[in-house]
Design a protein around this motif. Sequence first.
Motif, short mmCIF file in Angstrom:
data_model
loop_
_atom_site.label_atom_id
_atom_site.label_comp_id
_atom_site.label_asym_id
_atom_site.label_seq_id
_atom_site.Cartn_x
_atom_site.Cartn_y
_atom_site.Cartn_z
N LEU A 196 -4.40 -9.22 -3.67
CA LEU A 196 -3.70 -10.44 -4.11
C LEU A 196 -3.79 -10.67 -5.61
N ASN A 197 -4.79 -10.08 -6.26
CA ASN A 197 -4.95 -10.23 -7.71
C ASN A 197 -4.25 -9.13 -8.48
N GLY A 198 -3.55 -8.25 -7.76
CA GLY A 198 -2.84 -7.16 -8.43
C GLY A 198 -3.72 -5.96 -8.73
N GLU A 199 -4.93 -5.94 -8.18
CA GLU A 199 -5.83 -4.80 -8.39
C GLU A 199 -5.60 -3.77 -7.29
N PHE A 200 -5.88 -2.52 -7.60
CA PHE A 200 -5.66 -1.42 -6.67
C PHE A 200 -7.00 -0.88 -6.17
N TRP A 201 -7.04 -0.60 -4.86
CA TRP A 201 -8.27 -0.13 -4.23
C TRP A 201 -7.94 1.01 -3.27
N PRO A 202 -8.69 2.11 -3.36
CA PRO A 202 -8.48 3.17 -2.38
C PRO A 202 -9.06 2.76 -1.03
N CYS A 203 -8.44 3.23 0.03
CA CYS A 203 -8.91 2.92 1.38
C CYS A 203 -8.78 4.18 2.22
N ALA A 204 -9.88 4.62 2.81
CA ALA A 204 -9.86 5.80 3.66
C ALA A 204 -8.88 5.59 4.81
N SER A 205 -8.22 6.64 5.20
CA SER A 205 -7.18 6.57 6.23
C SER A 205 -7.70 5.93 7.52
N GLY A 228 -4.29 11.70 2.06
CA GLY A 228 -4.44 11.05 3.36
C GLY A 228 -4.96 9.63 3.26
N ASP A 229 -5.65 9.30 2.16
CA ASP A 229 -6.11 7.93 1.93
C ASP A 229 -4.93 7.05 1.55
N ALA A 243 0.85 -1.19 0.00
CA ALA A 243 0.00 0.00 0.00
C ALA A 243 0.88 1.23 0.00
N ILE A 244 0.31 2.35 -0.45
CA ILE A 244 1.01 3.63 -0.42
C ILE A 244 0.01 4.71 -0.04
N GLU A 245 0.46 5.63 0.80
CA GLU A 245 -0.41 6.73 1.23
C GLU A 245 -0.41 7.83 0.18
#
Length: 92
Positions: free
Chosen positions: A72-81, A65-66, A16-18
């Motif tokens: 695991l499938n190499g897909e990217f998803w945003p996630c609130a902080s 900030g998110d 993950a990266i902020e």
Amino acid sequence: MNEIKTIIPKPIASEAIEVTEENIPGITEFLGGEEKRNILFGINYKNHAVTISKEDGVVLKAKKGDWIVKDLNGEFWPCASKLFKKTYDIKE
């Protein structure tokens, strides 16, 4: 047969990266580099926000900030902080 089951997620490592002003170059690399830009993702430099286009046409947004999580499938998803901090521990 229709019992409700308690489930516990399996411990898995991911990346993950902020989303921060300083991380914009790293976000570009994390999401696949310049060749994927404007196809898979876009970056709004003024607001330090990232849009991620999914294969089904859905566009997801991560704001400053998110976090952007790679599954695991190499897909990217945003996630609130706030949710990220409740869900994940960062391995140093």
